[in-house]
Enzyme design. Sequence first.
Site, PDB file in Angstrom:
ATOM      1  N   MET A 287     -40.317 -56.871 -42.543  1.00  0.00           N
ATOM      2  CA  MET A 287     -40.901 -57.827 -41.759  1.00  0.00           C
ATOM      3  C   MET A 287     -41.003 -57.448 -40.236  1.00  0.00           C
ATOM      4  SD  MET A 287     -42.700 -59.062 -43.970  1.00  0.00           S
ATOM      5  CE  MET A 287     -42.651 -59.424 -45.845  1.00  0.00           C
ATOM      6  N   ARG A 288     -41.130 -56.487 -39.692  1.00  0.00           N
ATOM      7  CA  ARG A 288     -41.027 -56.480 -38.341  1.00  0.00           C
ATOM      8  C   ARG A 288     -41.956 -55.201 -37.806  1.00  0.00           C
ATOM      9  NH1 ARG A 288     -37.998 -58.567 -34.262  1.00  0.00           N
ATOM     10  NH2 ARG A 288     -37.868 -57.250 -32.340  1.00  0.00           N
TER      11      ARG A 288
ATOM     12  N   LEU B 187     -43.393 -52.230 -35.872  1.00  0.00           N
ATOM     13  CA  LEU B 187     -42.792 -51.073 -34.989  1.00  0.00           C
ATOM     14  C   LEU B 187     -43.650 -50.537 -34.007  1.00  0.00           C
ATOM     15  CD1 LEU B 187     -41.525 -48.989 -38.314  1.00  0.00           C
ATOM     16  CD2 LEU B 187     -40.351 -50.514 -36.600  1.00  0.00           C
TER      17      LEU B 187
ATOM     18  N   HIS C  62     -48.496 -52.736 -48.823  1.00  0.00           N
ATOM     19  CA  HIS C  62     -49.345 -53.791 -48.057  1.00  0.00           C
ATOM     20  C   HIS C  62     -50.059 -54.641 -49.264  1.00  0.00           C
ATOM     21  CE1 HIS C  62     -51.309 -56.596 -45.617  1.00  0.00           C
ATOM     22  NE2 HIS C  62     -52.758 -56.027 -45.886  1.00  0.00           N
TER      23      HIS C  62
ATOM     24  N   ASP D 173     -51.252 -52.682 -40.413  1.00  0.00           N
ATOM     25  CA  ASP D 173     -52.034 -52.501 -41.711  1.00  0.00           C
ATOM     26  C   ASP D 173     -53.258 -51.973 -41.492  1.00  0.00           C
ATOM     27  OD1 ASP D 173     -49.658 -53.751 -42.827  1.00  0.00           O
ATOM     28  OD2 ASP D 173     -50.580 -55.777 -42.296  1.00  0.00           O
TER      29      ASP D 173
ATOM     30  N   GLU E 238     -47.055 -52.657 -56.975  1.00  0.00           N
ATOM     31  CA  GLU E 238     -46.567 -52.167 -55.896  1.00  0.00           C
ATOM     32  C   GLU E 238     -45.418 -51.199 -56.388  1.00  0.00           C
ATOM     33  OE1 GLU E 238     -45.479 -55.270 -53.432  1.00  0.00           O
ATOM     34  OE2 GLU E 238     -47.283 -55.288 -52.544  1.00  0.00           O
TER      35      GLU E 238
HETATM   36  C1  GRF Z   1     -44.097 -56.689 -51.121  1.00  0.00           C
HETATM   37  O1  GRF Z   1     -45.075 -57.368 -51.604  1.00  0.00           O
HETATM   38  C2  GRF Z   1     -45.019 -55.805 -50.057  1.00  0.00           C
HETATM   39  O2  GRF Z   1     -46.263 -55.667 -50.250  1.00  0.00           O
HETATM   40  C3  GRF Z   1     -44.839 -56.560 -48.721  1.00  0.00           C
HETATM   41  O3  GRF Z   1     -43.563 -57.229 -48.708  1.00  0.00           O
HETATM   42  C4  GRF Z   1     -43.293 -57.345 -50.043  1.00  0.00           C
HETATM   43  C5  GRF Z   1     -41.915 -56.854 -50.322  1.00  0.00           C
HETATM   44  O4  GRF Z   1     -41.282 -57.233 -51.693  1.00  0.00           O
HETATM   45  N1  GRF Z   1     -44.888 -55.611 -47.218  1.00  0.00           N
HETATM   46  P1  GRF Z   1     -39.669 -56.682 -52.166  1.00  0.00           P
HETATM   47  O5  GRF Z   1     -38.649 -56.976 -50.950  1.00  0.00           O
HETATM   48  O6  GRF Z   1     -40.052 -55.089 -52.162  1.00  0.00           O
HETATM   49  O7  GRF Z   1     -39.605 -57.476 -53.247  1.00  0.00           O
END
Ligand code: GRF
Length: 250
Positions: free
Chosen positions: A134-135, A137, A153, A206, A235
């Site tokens: 969550m940062r 770059l 994403h 993104d 994911e």
């Molecule tokens: C995921 O949903 C991803 O799409 C987003 O952050 C979330 C990370 O989940 N960028 P985790 O920490 O892998 O459970």
Amino acid sequence: MSSNEYLSSESKEQERIESLPHESQNSSLRLGVLISGSGSNLQALIDAIESQQLPGVEIALVVSNKADAYGLQRALKHRLPAIYLPNVGAQFIAPETIAPETIAPKPTMSESESRLTALLRLFQVDLIVLAGWMRILSAAFLEQFPQRVINIHPALLPDDGTGSTYTTSDGTQIPVFRGLHAVQQALDAGIKITGSCVHFVTPEVDAGPVICREEVAIEEGDSEETLHERLKVVEHRLIVEAVRRCKSVE
Ligand code: GRF
């Protein structure tokens, strides 16, 4: 994999992947996995590697910018090198074996990014995986790792990552949601289909070329949490597939 999985087949994307400066033949693709939270995508990579689904791939380093990220515990449980790298914190001291020019901070990078760079080089990382990092770059950081940073994403992006609309497999045009609140924005928009994708990271958030993606139906009564949980299931397949594709073109 479900039938609506989409793997980008455009030749330009293949060229992009082929331009990855990979390690010599027979050596492993060394991943640096960057996390900030639960690390379920990190776990998907760990499981795939341990069950031989990603031959020739190893996790060289896990970095978290949050001390209490559960992903750090997952890494340690599997005996992976893991480090908490705060956004602001104590100075990183490189071992004497690292040439000083290798770690000289670039003026346009933050101090944390300079330390992150040094760590990634120290652990000889080939491919950086942002798995819930969550940062943002900086461009200066990304310039050092061209085509070597990928991100997951939780929304659908067009093939080249740019633009404001995406056409789903049933022909519906939906808005492109970027940034931190993509899951809630998909719900707010009242659309029926969203999804997740793995894409190359570019300085614009993104908005990089897509490696693979999959659609997910939004169900009646979905909350941000329930929808995000289903997106994460997808994911966990996508991140493994994206790494496999990056590995396969070396
Ligand atoms: C995921 O949903 C991803 O799409 C987003 O952050 C979330 C990370 O989940 N960028 P985790 O920490 O892998 O459970």
